[in-house]
Design a protein around this motif. Structure first.
Motif, PDB file in Angstrom:
ATOM      1  N   ASN A 113       0.815  -1.212   0.000  1.00  0.00           N
ATOM      2  CA  ASN A 113       0.000   0.000   0.000  1.00  0.00           C
ATOM      3  C   ASN A 113       0.850   1.265   0.000  1.00  0.00           C
ATOM      4  O   ASN A 113       2.011   1.257   0.426  1.00  0.00           O
ATOM      5  CB  ASN A 113      -0.970  -0.001   1.186  1.00  0.00           C
ATOM      6  CG  ASN A 113      -0.271  -0.055   2.515  1.00  0.00           C
ATOM      7  OD1 ASN A 113       0.270   0.951   2.975  1.00  0.00           O
ATOM      8  ND2 ASN A 113      -0.263  -1.211   3.161  1.00  0.00           N
ATOM      9  N   TYR A 114       0.235   2.329  -0.494  1.00  0.00           N
ATOM     10  CA  TYR A 114       0.856   3.650  -0.524  1.00  0.00           C
ATOM     11  C   TYR A 114      -0.144   4.635   0.062  1.00  0.00           C
ATOM     12  O   TYR A 114      -1.309   4.679  -0.348  1.00  0.00           O
ATOM     13  CB  TYR A 114       1.219   4.060  -1.951  1.00  0.00           C
ATOM     14  CG  TYR A 114       1.906   5.395  -2.049  1.00  0.00           C
ATOM     15  CD1 TYR A 114       3.296   5.492  -1.951  1.00  0.00           C
ATOM     16  CD2 TYR A 114       1.175   6.570  -2.228  1.00  0.00           C
ATOM     17  CE1 TYR A 114       3.937   6.719  -2.034  1.00  0.00           C
ATOM     18  CE2 TYR A 114       1.808   7.803  -2.304  1.00  0.00           C
ATOM     19  CZ  TYR A 114       3.187   7.867  -2.208  1.00  0.00           C
ATOM     20  OH  TYR A 114       3.820   9.091  -2.281  1.00  0.00           O
ATOM     21  N   LEU A 115       0.302   5.442   1.045  1.00  0.00           N
ATOM     22  CA  LEU A 115      -0.586   6.375   1.741  1.00  0.00           C
ATOM     23  C   LEU A 115      -0.156   7.806   1.504  1.00  0.00           C
ATOM     24  O   LEU A 115       1.040   8.106   1.371  1.00  0.00           O
ATOM     25  CB  LEU A 115      -0.577   6.114   3.245  1.00  0.00           C
ATOM     26  CG  LEU A 115      -1.044   4.771   3.774  1.00  0.00           C
ATOM     27  CD1 LEU A 115       0.134   3.790   3.834  1.00  0.00           C
ATOM     28  CD2 LEU A 115      -1.661   4.918   5.162  1.00  0.00           C
ATOM     29  N   SER A 116      -1.135   8.701   1.486  1.00  0.00           N
ATOM     30  CA  SER A 116      -0.863  10.144   1.496  1.00  0.00           C
ATOM     31  C   SER A 116      -1.899  10.806   2.392  1.00  0.00           C
ATOM     32  O   SER A 116      -3.083  10.475   2.337  1.00  0.00           O
ATOM     33  CB  SER A 116      -0.922  10.728   0.083  1.00  0.00           C
ATOM     34  OG  SER A 116      -2.195  10.564  -0.498  1.00  0.00           O
ATOM     35  N   SER A 134       3.521  11.229   3.128  1.00  0.00           N
ATOM     36  CA  SER A 134       3.160  10.199   2.153  1.00  0.00           C
ATOM     37  C   SER A 134       4.286   9.182   2.069  1.00  0.00           C
ATOM     38  O   SER A 134       5.438   9.473   2.418  1.00  0.00           O
ATOM     39  CB  SER A 134       2.895  10.806   0.774  1.00  0.00           C
ATOM     40  OG  SER A 134       4.049  11.453   0.280  1.00  0.00           O
ATOM     41  N   GLY A 135       3.955   7.992   1.599  1.00  0.00           N
ATOM     42  CA  GLY A 135       4.968   6.957   1.431  1.00  0.00           C
ATOM     43  C   GLY A 135       4.366   5.572   1.416  1.00  0.00           C
ATOM     44  O   GLY A 135       3.167   5.382   1.647  1.00  0.00           O
ATOM     45  N   PHE A 136       5.199   4.581   1.135  1.00  0.00           N
ATOM     46  CA  PHE A 136       4.761   3.193   1.151  1.00  0.00           C
ATOM     47  C   PHE A 136       4.588   2.716   2.588  1.00  0.00           C
ATOM     48  O   PHE A 136       5.412   2.997   3.454  1.00  0.00           O
ATOM     49  CB  PHE A 136       5.768   2.310   0.418  1.00  0.00           C
ATOM     50  CG  PHE A 136       5.777   2.524  -1.069  1.00  0.00           C
ATOM     51  CD1 PHE A 136       4.825   1.914  -1.871  1.00  0.00           C
ATOM     52  CD2 PHE A 136       6.716   3.352  -1.656  1.00  0.00           C
ATOM     53  CE1 PHE A 136       4.815   2.122  -3.237  1.00  0.00           C
ATOM     54  CE2 PHE A 136       6.723   3.568  -3.032  1.00  0.00           C
ATOM     55  CZ  PHE A 136       5.759   2.945  -3.822  1.00  0.00           C
ATOM     56  N   GLY A 137       3.512   1.991   2.833  1.00  0.00           N
ATOM     57  CA  GLY A 137       3.227   1.483   4.165  1.00  0.00           C
ATOM     58  C   GLY A 137       3.837   0.107   4.385  1.00  0.00           C
ATOM     59  O   GLY A 137       4.682  -0.361   3.615  1.00  0.00           O
ATOM     60  N   ILE A 163       5.291  -6.640   7.566  1.00  0.00           N
ATOM     61  CA  ILE A 163       6.712  -6.298   7.568  1.00  0.00           C
ATOM     62  C   ILE A 163       6.815  -4.778   7.662  1.00  0.00           C
ATOM     63  O   ILE A 163       6.206  -4.068   6.857  1.00  0.00           O
ATOM     64  CB  ILE A 163       7.392  -6.804   6.285  1.00  0.00           C
ATOM     65  CG1 ILE A 163       7.217  -8.315   6.159  1.00  0.00           C
ATOM     66  CG2 ILE A 163       8.871  -6.436   6.274  1.00  0.00           C
ATOM     67  CD1 ILE A 163       7.718  -8.885   4.855  1.00  0.00           C
ATOM     68  N   PRO A 164       7.550  -4.239   8.637  1.00  0.00           N
ATOM     69  CA  PRO A 164       7.547  -2.787   8.884  1.00  0.00           C
ATOM     70  C   PRO A 164       8.373  -2.003   7.865  1.00  0.00           C
ATOM     71  O   PRO A 164       9.411  -1.419   8.171  1.00  0.00           O
ATOM     72  CB  PRO A 164       8.134  -2.680  10.292  1.00  0.00           C
ATOM     73  CG  PRO A 164       9.027  -3.870  10.416  1.00  0.00           C
ATOM     74  CD  PRO A 164       8.344  -4.970   9.641  1.00  0.00           C
ATOM     75  N   THR A 165       7.860  -1.977   6.628  1.00  0.00           N
ATOM     76  CA  THR A 165       8.527  -1.213   5.567  1.00  0.00           C
ATOM     77  C   THR A 165       8.107   0.252   5.547  1.00  0.00           C
ATOM     78  O   THR A 165       8.742   1.066   4.876  1.00  0.00           O
ATOM     79  CB  THR A 165       8.222  -1.855   4.205  1.00  0.00           C
ATOM     80  OG1 THR A 165       6.805  -2.052   4.081  1.00  0.00           O
ATOM     81  CG2 THR A 165       8.912  -3.208   4.082  1.00  0.00           C
ATOM     82  N   GLY A 166       7.025   0.600   6.247  1.00  0.00           N
ATOM     83  CA  GLY A 166       6.559   1.986   6.273  1.00  0.00           C
ATOM     84  C   GLY A 166       7.334   2.827   7.269  1.00  0.00           C
ATOM     85  O   GLY A 166       7.771   2.353   8.319  1.00  0.00           O
ATOM     86  N   SER A 167       7.471   4.099   6.972  1.00  0.00           N
ATOM     87  CA  SER A 167       8.244   5.016   7.807  1.00  0.00           C
ATOM     88  C   SER A 167       7.483   5.417   9.074  1.00  0.00           C
ATOM     89  O   SER A 167       6.260   5.574   9.060  1.00  0.00           O
ATOM     90  CB  SER A 167       8.582   6.278   7.006  1.00  0.00           C
ATOM     91  OG  SER A 167       9.124   7.282   7.834  1.00  0.00           O
ATOM     92  N   VAL A 168       8.227   5.577  10.178  1.00  0.00           N
ATOM     93  CA  VAL A 168       7.668   6.153  11.408  1.00  0.00           C
ATOM     94  C   VAL A 168       8.420   7.434  11.770  1.00  0.00           C
ATOM     95  O   VAL A 168       8.365   7.896  12.910  1.00  0.00           O
ATOM     96  CB  VAL A 168       7.733   5.149  12.585  1.00  0.00           C
ATOM     97  CG1 VAL A 168       6.807   3.973  12.343  1.00  0.00           C
ATOM     98  CG2 VAL A 168       9.160   4.677  12.838  1.00  0.00           C
ATOM     99  N   VAL A 190       3.292   6.637   8.233  1.00  0.00           N
ATOM    100  CA  VAL A 190       2.744   5.718   7.228  1.00  0.00           C
ATOM    101  C   VAL A 190       2.999   4.247   7.564  1.00  0.00           C
ATOM    102  O   VAL A 190       2.501   3.363   6.859  1.00  0.00           O
ATOM    103  CB  VAL A 190       3.298   6.043   5.824  1.00  0.00           C
ATOM    104  CG1 VAL A 190       2.883   7.446   5.400  1.00  0.00           C
ATOM    105  CG2 VAL A 190       4.818   5.905   5.786  1.00  0.00           C
ATOM    106  N   GLY A 191       3.759   3.969   8.617  1.00  0.00           N
ATOM    107  CA  GLY A 191       4.037   2.591   9.022  1.00  0.00           C
ATOM    108  C   GLY A 191       3.872   2.408  10.513  1.00  0.00           C
ATOM    109  O   GLY A 191       3.634   3.371  11.257  1.00  0.00           O
ATOM    110  N   SER A 192       4.026   1.157  10.960  1.00  0.00           N
ATOM    111  CA  SER A 192       3.929   0.856  12.387  1.00  0.00           C
ATOM    112  C   SER A 192       5.301   0.736  13.035  1.00  0.00           C
ATOM    113  O   SER A 192       5.446   0.976  14.231  1.00  0.00           O
ATOM    114  CB  SER A 192       3.158  -0.450  12.603  1.00  0.00           C
ATOM    115  OG  SER A 192       3.908  -1.555  12.107  1.00  0.00           O
ATOM    116  N   GLY A 193       6.305   0.309  12.250  1.00  0.00           N
ATOM    117  CA  GLY A 193       7.642   0.109  12.794  1.00  0.00           C
ATOM    118  C   GLY A 193       7.822  -1.195  13.546  1.00  0.00           C
ATOM    119  O   GLY A 193       8.886  -1.454  14.090  1.00  0.00           O
ATOM    120  N   THR A 194       6.784  -2.056  13.580  1.00  0.00           N
ATOM    121  CA  THR A 194       6.868  -3.335  14.292  1.00  0.00           C
ATOM    122  C   THR A 194       6.344  -4.458  13.402  1.00  0.00           C
ATOM    123  O   THR A 194       5.514  -4.229  12.508  1.00  0.00           O
ATOM    124  CB  THR A 194       6.048  -3.308  15.591  1.00  0.00           C
ATOM    125  OG1 THR A 194       4.692  -2.904  15.291  1.00  0.00           O
ATOM    126  CG2 THR A 194       6.647  -2.339  16.595  1.00  0.00           C
TER     127      THR A 194
END
Length: 339
Positions: A113-116, A134-137, A163-168, A190-194
């Motif tokens: 997914n990609y969020l903005s 914005s960024g990939f989640g 998989i925590p590919t989204g930025s925190v 945009v991510g959880s980091g976990t």
């Protein structure tokens, strides 16, 4: 004698194939417009051995005005305790999915997914400003296992993880940080980091013109991310039914109960006294959400097995922890193609 034996064998063959046809007719079928859940529901169906499916979904969610608990709140209520409050936050999400079935019992699933997002704010002094991110989640992976499919009913379980590919660490310029960027609060990441495991159980049923389903799901957070916090667990119960109005279109209605836990610990880079979204006490809550949708399905021709879906969602009830932006409408549309 040979004629009698031949006749008996022919009758046995006919009975065998008739039984096979009858068995297939008693199975739950995805080959109809209501053969999938409303487009907002993930992991709702499985595929036959060797089958692929690719999907695209777009979701728009609007958050506007404030709630404190289950009551409406004003911006002045928030500014009595914080220097800044958000006033609105539209979010856009693009989701690409893939499913593959190595057997009739097992289907593999992946989601990208990609969020903005934008968040409008007002300060205690009356100033306004907007932040963006914005960024990939996070990437979602899962395995689905079918327990049974008979009497036009089916039950399958899901085991997955993210998989925590989204930025925190998303940042933007604010009046207090000008001209430098500062790290944005939790809702703007945009991510959880976990690494977050999730479990789900989905039941589906149908008759000649109606289908129905129920899905219970849990997302579980463990450890903490690079910013020393973790988001709260999520528990949901989704229920829906759909009416097939023709061979290519169905109408659906859905209701969901959702519990979201508070953020645990806190990001040391954020000041919880500055803005309500930086205070972890203002996170999580209990929701009852509704949705009305339409699904279309092409059953033959060059575009066979191509689907389009749309759903309009609206919260019926929100009881939020602390003071937060309240969710307004959610729009989800998408397409799915299997082969």
């Amino acid at each position: 004698m040979k004629k009698y034996i031949s006749a008996i064998l022919m009758m046995a063959t006919i009975a065998f194939y008739a039984q096979e046809i009858n068995d297939e007719s008693q199975k739950w079928s995805a080959g109809r417009p209501d053969g999938h859940a409303p487009i907002s529901v993930m992991g709702d169906h499985m595929h036959g051995k060797g089958e692929w499916m690719f999907s695209y979904r777009y979701m728009y969610m609007n958050m506007d005005e404030l709630k404190q608990g289950s009551d409406d709140a004003s911006f002045d209520d928030a500014l009595a305790n914080y220097m800044v409050t958000p006033t609105s936050m539209p979010m856009n999400m693009h989701m690409l999915g893939a499913m593959f079935a190595p057997s009739d019992k097992v289907t593999l699933m992946a989601m990208f997914n990609y969020l903005s997002m934008e968040m409008d704010h007002i300060t205690r002094m009356g100033g306004t400003f907007t932040t963006e991110s914005s960024g990939f989640g996070d990437i979602q992976l899962a395995i689905l296992y079918k327990f049974f499919n008979k009497n036009q009913q089916t039950l399958h379980g899901q085991l997955g993880f993210s998989i925590p590919t989204g930025s925190v660490t998303e940042s933007d310029v604010t009046p207090a940080s000008t001209p430098n960027e500062t790290e944005l609060p939790y809702p703007m990441q945009v991510g959880s980091g976990t690494f977050d495991p999730n479990l789900a159980l989905t039941y589906l049923g149908q008759n000649e013109s109606i289908s129905w389903g129920s899905q219970i799901r849990g997302v579980f957070r463990f450890g903490e991310n690079d910013r020393e916090y973790r988001y709260g667990n999520r528990y949901s119960l989704n229920n829906w039914f759909a009416v097939r109005t023709s061979n290519w279109i169905s109408l659906s209605a859905r209701i969901e109960g959702l519990i979201v836990g508070e953020i645990e610990r806190e990001d040391p880079n954020l000041n919880p006294m500055m803005v309500i979204t930086a205070d972890t006490n203002n996170s999580g809550g209990t929701y009852i959400n509704s949705g009305i949708g339409v699904n279309t399905y092409i059953s033959k021709g060059a575009l066979k097995n191509l689907r389009f879906g749309f759903e309009f969602g609206y919260p019926l009830y929100q009881d939020l922890n602390g003071i937060q932006l309240k969710i307004k409408e959610t729009l989800t549309l998408g397409t799915q193609y299997s082969f």
